[in-house]
Design a protein around this motif. Sequence first.
Motif, short mmCIF file in Angstrom:
data_model
loop_
_atom_site.label_atom_id
_atom_site.label_comp_id
_atom_site.label_asym_id
_atom_site.label_seq_id
_atom_site.Cartn_x
_atom_site.Cartn_y
_atom_site.Cartn_z
N MET A 47 5.56 -22.18 45.23
CA MET A 47 5.64 -21.96 43.61
C MET A 47 5.06 -23.07 42.95
N ASN A 48 5.04 -24.33 43.38
CA ASN A 48 4.24 -25.22 42.48
C ASN A 48 2.86 -25.36 42.76
N ALA A 49 2.24 -24.70 43.78
CA ALA A 49 1.02 -24.30 43.74
C ALA A 49 0.57 -23.22 42.80
N LEU A 50 1.54 -22.26 42.69
CA LEU A 50 0.93 -21.21 41.72
C LEU A 50 1.12 -21.71 40.27
N LYS A 51 1.94 -22.55 39.88
CA LYS A 51 2.13 -23.39 38.51
C LYS A 51 0.87 -24.10 38.19
N LYS A 52 0.30 -24.99 39.32
CA LYS A 52 -0.88 -25.55 38.96
C LYS A 52 -2.09 -24.70 38.90
N TYR A 53 -1.97 -23.67 39.59
CA TYR A 53 -3.24 -22.69 39.33
C TYR A 53 -3.25 -22.10 37.95
N LEU A 54 -1.98 -21.63 37.56
CA LEU A 54 -1.51 -20.95 36.50
C LEU A 54 -2.00 -21.89 35.23
N GLY A 55 -1.85 -23.37 35.26
CA GLY A 55 -2.03 -24.32 34.56
C GLY A 55 -3.36 -24.38 34.16
N ALA A 56 -4.26 -24.43 35.31
CA ALA A 56 -5.63 -24.22 35.13
C ALA A 56 -6.08 -23.31 34.47
N VAL A 57 -5.55 -22.01 34.79
CA VAL A 57 -5.70 -20.83 33.98
C VAL A 57 -5.48 -20.89 32.40
N TRP A 58 -4.53 -21.36 32.09
CA TRP A 58 -4.12 -21.90 30.68
C TRP A 58 -5.12 -22.54 29.98
N LEU A 59 -5.34 -23.81 30.65
CA LEU A 59 -6.46 -24.78 30.08
C LEU A 59 -7.84 -24.09 29.90
N LEU A 60 -8.19 -23.02 30.92
CA LEU A 60 -9.79 -22.34 30.65
C LEU A 60 -9.36 -21.37 29.51
N LEU A 61 -8.38 -20.67 29.55
CA LEU A 61 -7.98 -19.76 28.47
C LEU A 61 -8.11 -20.40 26.97
N ALA A 62 -7.62 -21.64 26.98
CA ALA A 62 -7.65 -22.42 25.66
C ALA A 62 -8.98 -22.57 25.14
N ALA A 63 -9.95 -23.03 26.13
CA ALA A 63 -11.30 -23.52 25.96
C ALA A 63 -12.16 -21.98 25.45
N VAL A 64 -11.87 -20.82 26.24
CA VAL A 64 -12.16 -19.60 25.83
C VAL A 64 -11.85 -19.11 24.48
N VAL A 65 -10.70 -19.17 24.20
CA VAL A 65 -10.24 -18.74 22.76
C VAL A 65 -11.05 -19.57 21.77
N SER A 66 -10.88 -21.06 22.04
CA SER A 66 -11.71 -21.85 20.93
C SER A 66 -13.20 -21.34 20.79
N TYR A 67 -13.85 -21.22 21.83
CA TYR A 67 -15.11 -20.86 21.71
C TYR A 67 -15.24 -19.57 21.07
N TYR A 68 -14.28 -18.65 21.40
CA TYR A 68 -14.36 -17.07 20.97
C TYR A 68 -14.27 -17.15 19.40
N CYS A 69 -13.33 -18.00 18.98
CA CYS A 69 -12.84 -17.84 17.43
C CYS A 69 -14.11 -18.62 16.59
N ILE A 70 -14.50 -19.75 17.34
CA ILE A 70 -15.70 -20.56 16.65
C ILE A 70 -17.14 -19.72 16.42
N SER A 71 -17.16 -19.09 17.39
CA SER A 71 -18.47 -18.23 17.44
C SER A 71 -18.33 -16.82 16.66
N ILE A 72 -17.19 -16.27 17.11
CA ILE A 72 -17.17 -14.98 16.35
C ILE A 72 -16.76 -15.16 14.97
N PHE A 73 -15.71 -15.96 14.57
CA PHE A 73 -15.33 -15.75 13.17
C PHE A 73 -15.93 -16.91 12.29
#
Length: 73
Positions: A1-27
């Motif tokens: 379960m801890n490995a899954l949490k760490k993997y999903l933590g990296a996914v959330w950080l990557l998603l934060a970067a994608v959302v910021s890029y998308y908002c800055i470039s599109i909007f």
Amino acid sequence: MNALKKYLGAVWLLLAAVVSYYCISIFGGKLSSGKQEDLVFGIIIFFILLPLVVTGLALFGYYCITNEYDEEY
């Protein structure tokens, strides 16, 4: 379960970067379009929603990676 949490933590950080890029470039065009309704929408997105969303995703990802959820009180 801890490995899954760490993997999903990296996914959330990557998603934060994608959302910021998308908002800055599109909007980003909304701030310079010259229309008043686009300017208001752009200000709301950039100064209210973008910091809330990106900070929330990044904090959640950081807490997952650093095992903050494993501590018992």
